[in-house]
Design a protein around this motif. Structure first.
Motif, short mmCIF file in Angstrom:
data_model
loop_
_atom_site.label_atom_id
_atom_site.label_comp_id
_atom_site.label_asym_id
_atom_site.label_seq_id
_atom_site.Cartn_x
_atom_site.Cartn_y
_atom_site.Cartn_z
N ARG A 325 4.42 -0.29 -9.37
CA ARG A 325 5.28 -0.43 -8.04
C ARG A 325 5.66 -1.53 -7.34
NH1 ARG A 325 4.40 3.26 -11.96
NH2 ARG A 325 5.18 5.26 -11.93
N SER A 326 6.86 -0.92 -7.60
CA SER A 326 7.09 -2.25 -6.19
C SER A 326 7.57 -1.77 -5.00
CB SER A 326 8.07 -3.49 -7.01
OG SER A 326 9.10 -4.23 -6.19
N VAL A 327 7.28 -2.37 -3.73
CA VAL A 327 7.78 -1.57 -2.85
C VAL A 327 9.27 -2.05 -2.73
CG1 VAL A 327 7.59 -1.04 -0.78
CG2 VAL A 327 6.05 -1.38 -2.17
N VAL A 328 10.19 -0.89 -2.18
CA VAL A 328 12.14 -1.89 -2.32
C VAL A 328 12.06 -0.95 -1.17
CG1 VAL A 328 12.30 -1.88 -4.79
CG2 VAL A 328 12.91 0.23 -3.55
N ALA A 329 11.54 0.01 0.04
CA ALA A 329 12.14 0.63 0.93
C ALA A 329 11.26 -0.09 2.33
CB ALA A 329 11.43 2.24 1.43
N ASP A 330 11.87 -0.13 2.86
CA ASP A 330 10.75 -0.84 3.97
C ASP A 330 9.31 -0.73 4.23
OD1 ASP A 330 13.27 -2.09 5.47
OD2 ASP A 330 13.75 -0.33 7.26
N MET A 331 8.98 0.68 4.14
CA MET A 331 7.67 0.53 3.48
C MET A 331 7.02 1.89 2.71
SD MET A 331 4.66 -0.99 5.93
CE MET A 331 6.06 -1.86 7.28
N VAL A 332 6.46 1.66 2.51
CA VAL A 332 5.80 3.02 1.86
C VAL A 332 4.39 3.14 2.50
CG1 VAL A 332 4.11 1.23 -0.55
CG2 VAL A 332 5.00 3.93 -0.44
N GLU A 333 3.78 3.74 2.86
CA GLU A 333 3.06 4.83 3.38
C GLU A 333 1.92 5.76 1.90
OE1 GLU A 333 2.32 6.59 6.53
OE2 GLU A 333 4.76 6.40 7.76
N LEU A 334 0.55 4.72 1.93
CA LEU A 334 -0.05 4.93 0.55
C LEU A 334 -2.08 5.97 1.24
CD1 LEU A 334 0.63 2.78 -1.67
CD2 LEU A 334 1.30 5.32 -1.48
N GLY A 335 -1.99 6.65 1.60
CA GLY A 335 -3.46 7.07 2.75
C GLY A 335 -3.41 6.24 3.91
N PRO A 336 -4.02 5.48 4.35
CA PRO A 336 -4.12 4.91 5.34
C PRO A 336 -2.80 3.83 6.16
CG PRO A 336 -6.55 3.87 4.36
CD PRO A 336 -5.68 5.27 4.13
N TYR A 337 -2.93 3.02 4.48
CA TYR A 337 -2.02 1.61 4.33
C TYR A 337 -0.86 1.98 4.55
CZ TYR A 337 -6.78 0.99 2.38
OH TYR A 337 -8.16 1.12 2.24
N ARG A 338 -0.14 1.04 5.19
CA ARG A 338 1.57 1.41 5.15
C ARG A 338 2.04 -0.36 5.11
NH1 ARG A 338 4.16 3.83 8.83
NH2 ARG A 338 5.93 2.30 9.50
N ILE A 339 2.67 -0.66 3.21
CA ILE A 339 2.46 -1.93 2.29
C ILE A 339 3.97 -2.28 2.40
CG2 ILE A 339 2.04 -2.31 0.76
CD1 ILE A 339 -0.27 0.25 0.53
N PRO A 340 4.01 -3.24 3.09
CA PRO A 340 6.07 -3.66 3.31
C PRO A 340 6.75 -4.21 1.89
CG PRO A 340 4.59 -5.46 3.69
CD PRO A 340 3.28 -4.25 3.35
N GLN A 341 8.22 -3.79 2.57
CA GLN A 341 9.05 -4.03 1.27
C GLN A 341 8.12 -4.83 0.32
OE1 GLN A 341 13.18 -5.77 2.03
NE2 GLN A 341 13.13 -3.71 1.58
#
Length: 445
Positions: A325-341
């Protein structure tokens, strides 16, 4: 134990927390990925854990996941937060392809396409698969090695043309000639970035576009012929069903969308299924006891062991390496990680399938692990979530009938030859020697 890497702040001033990753130059990471992808990813998993950040060709800086819980979390994340991985196959297959659609448009299209590819409808296609397999077997040499990949490609192509396109006679011959080089060109193009300037006659995009022009012309005529068929309501091919189907609000698919979707079904259901079948023959020919049991089962109406063998082949030799998947929101939270747009998040299917914490002794080819049980969350040959392959049930039916027909018709010689190496064909990974088997003798009857 690696601690997460904290990067820049996001729009809400919360820290971006990325998984750790190698500090090698981008060029070195890219070369390693292209030259030895599987061994590189396995090494990075051992070094950094089941989530890491790397920079790879085509996708740029990405997060790789090899954890089923994180994969499940990604696949169930709202489509307002993540879209299909970018770039995706829609850039090859067209804007009307299900790969290119998002949100409501994607859900509506899947709902329209699901009935023809599931349940009783695909049961009716079994006779077509069996007939095409029997026709192909007639040309197999006895006593000499046979590369199964090519005949499997022909079988799955003919099945697609008959069940999906409803093609016959001249239309069938024209598409049968055009599709193989077109699929090969598209598969290779899908692994390359879009070039800023054309390269002339050798430009892979130019070559594919030439095939696509021919395809669009053929399909336009086929759509018109199908739409004007006085017996359209009696037909059961998927093109006829697409033309007759309507969205909930009453509108129909456009001809352009139908052309893109037919190409999508062809690419997704032709090369990948054929490649999985070639791997299946490569695997079972190296396990004499399993081969004997499968042959005995094929003489009956049972298929438990054959189903388990298909599932194990897809686990041990997945033809597609990633779903993402590609992150289109400001951020996606997956477990302990916060992955940016802007980041792609890729689930490494082969890493999950090779993980001993998910599959005991993963290097051993063992269909018994799937007898009497369904695959768990770590088994992902068809991807997951809302973008799980819509033709998964069709593909399984096709593999089951092809294997059954071959095992009923010929005797396959067991071999102690070394396992065939992986060979990249672009999108799919095939056995390096084509999934070779030797037919020792034709079965009686």
């Amino acid at each position: 134990m690696n601690s997460p890497h904290v990067d820049l702040l996001d729009a809400d001033h919360l820290p971006t927390t990325l998984p750790p990753g190698p500090r090698l130059p981008v060029v070195v990471q890219g070369l390693g990925f292209v030259a030895a992808r599987r061994s590189m990813l396995a090494h990075l998993t051992r070094r950094h854990g089941r989530a890491f950040t790397i920079h790879i060709p085509l996708f740029g800086r990405v997060v790789i996941l090899a954890d089923p819980a994180l994969a499940r979390q990604l696949f169930t994340t709202s489509t307002e937060v993540v879209h299909n991985v970018h770039p995706h196959l829609g850039r090859i297959l067209g804007t009307g392809s299900v790969f290119a659609l998002e949100g409501t448009d994607h859900r509506r299209r899947r709902k329209l396409l699901t009935p023809p590819l599931h349940g009783k409808r695909i049961k009716g296609y079994e006779a077509v698969v069996e007939a095409e397999t029997l026709a192909e077997i007639r040309s197999w040499p006895a006593g000499r090695p046979l590369r199964t990949l090519e005949p499997m490609m022909r079988i799955t192509l003919n099945v697609i043309l008959r069940t999906v396109f409803g093609a016959q006679d001249d239309d069938l011959d024209s598409l049968r000639t055009l599709i193989p080089p077109m699929v090969t060109a598209g598969s290779r193009l899908a692994t390359l970035p879009d070039l800023p300037v054309p390269l002339g006659p050798r430009d892979p995009r130019r070559r594919f576009d030439a095939y696509r022009t021919q395809y669009d012309s053929l399909i336009a005529g086929l759509i018109t012929k199908t739409r004007n068929d006085s017996r359209l309501e009696e037909r059961d091919d998927i093109l006829a069903l697409m033309i007759a189907s309507r969205y909930d609000h009453g509108t129909a698919m456009t001809d352009a969308d139908i052309a893109d979707e037919l190409l999508t079904l062809l690419v997704a259901g032709h090369e990948t299924t054929a490649t999985s079948l070639a791997w299946a023959f490569e695997r079972i020919s190296r396990h004499p006891a399993l081969l004997a049991d499968l042959t005995a089962e094929a003489a009956t109406d049972d298929n438990d062991l054959r189903t388990a063998t298909i599932l194990e082949t897809q686990r041990a030799r997945p033809v597609i390496d990633f779903a993402g998947r590609s992150v289109v929101a400001d951020m996606v939270e997956l477990g302990p990680y916060r992955i940016p747009q802007g980041y792609n998040v890729l689930v490494a299917i082969s890493l999950l399938h090779d993980d001993s914490r998910e599959f005991t002794d993963p290097e051993r080819f063992d269909p018994s692990r799937f007898l009497g049980t369904k695959p768990g969350a770590a088994w992902l040959p068809f991807g997951g979530g809302t973008r799980r392959c819509i033709g998964a049930a069709f593909a399984h039916m096709e593999m089951d009938i092809v294997l059954r027909t071959v095992l009923r018709t010929v005797t396959i010689e067991a071999t102690n030859a070394p396992a065939e190496r992986w060979h990249s064909r672009g999108v799919a990974s095939a056995p390096g020697r084509g999934g070779r088997i030797t037919v020792r003798r034709y079965a009686s009857g």
